[in-house]
Write a protein that holds these residues in place. Sequence first.
Motif: not given
Length: 464
Positions: A195-199, A253-263
């Motif tokens: 879903f990273d539209s801009t790559g 939001l960085p992809l890596v941060q989104a994958a591993s964050c508390d949210s």
Amino acid sequence: MRAMLSSGTSVCTVPTTSDRGDPGPTSTTTFNATTSSTRPGTATTGGMPMDGGAKPIKGPAPIPRFYFGKKPPAKSDSEGTSLERNVRELMDFHMRNLASEFVANWCALSPSDVDSMMDLLMKRSDTYEGESCLDYDTFKQVGAELGHRYQPYFTASVFASLPHDHYARISLKQFHEFVTESEKAVSILSELIRFDSTGSGFLQEQDLQRCIQSLLPSISGLSNILTMEREEYSMYAARHFFFLEKTFGDGKLPLVQAASCDSMTSLHLLRNYVPSFDQAFLDSSNNWFTLQNFRRRRELFKRLDTNRNGTLSQSELLGYSTGITKEFVQQLFQNIPLSRNREMTYSSFLDFVLAMENKKNPQALSYFFRVLDLNKVGFLSSFNLNVFYKGVYNKLEIRRYETQGNDPTPWFDDVRDELFDMVKPKDPLHITMQDLLNCGMCDVFVGVLIDADVFTVYDQRFCS
């Protein structure tokens, strides 16, 4: 060659050589012949007189000790309690630096694969004070034996980023937690990348909303969501990410941060629950992402919107709580995105709710600090505190009059001194954002200034 001058000064011409041994320029040294000799009984050091009035030349400083024997230093009391925090930081570090390579080479490990890996590591490990440890050579040997599927976890960067003991060994317990959490995060990351539209390795809010919609069928705790609620829920859930997690200035939001964050962790926890069996838990849970909490906050917004125009005015927002003050709401509306009619949108309302419920979160605290910092100078003074406490004081006085209470409302001078003692700022006259983060009581500090209910609870904390 020496030439004697009439003033008693001697000029010495000394040939010098360069660093490479070549003849260099001639050096001329001038000294006073009448003062070059020393008095009888005066010691000299390196041609300089030393008597009682001169300070002796100090010798070289002692070499500092750097070897303390083979006994490891004692473990601190907090060493074992920080495991979860260390694992999260290490996982973020590893994925941030190796995200693309890691995902490209990643092969999902089943629980049995992880157990087999840990059994082999356990056999090769050392034991110290009841804890299994592993040195780098053994770490690499085991990685080579396990094969390419395990290689992303057996790199030098992984070993270097994990905490080490006195003998440069890592803890198997921390390594196991690291692998388990990374497996979860990389699995999510592989989904987010689509879903990273801009790559560019970042997600915009619309990207995350589409991702959440695609995840809904796989989250058993949300199986009862209605089709018409899916789009609104995805917007509701994405606000949690983009408000409480640190984003870049352009709202990415960085992809890596989104994958591993508390949210993301809170959202994926709902995969472990089934509404038909865990309904009571889901109804009482504080998890932002439950369907019950989504509907509860949506209904709250509709109830506050008395004129049904889809936005909240200042007077309507005051109905959120009996304690929040008019002064706070007025300043809040000057610091948040508003609709064309200068009222609070549903998205801004979600930000407000998230801030009120997570005052200790750095992003939520920044939200309040922007409101409290009236002059936008980066700190709070007595003036700022006085402006906001005035609203709390007026509410408390009205309540005292209505209930005919006898206890006087605290004066501002007393409250100001209490707040400064609570925060203990570096500058005794100014309170910065960092001071509030350091004090550990930023939630109480903010609540006392904007909410009369919070102030009352704090003021009566010692009452039986």
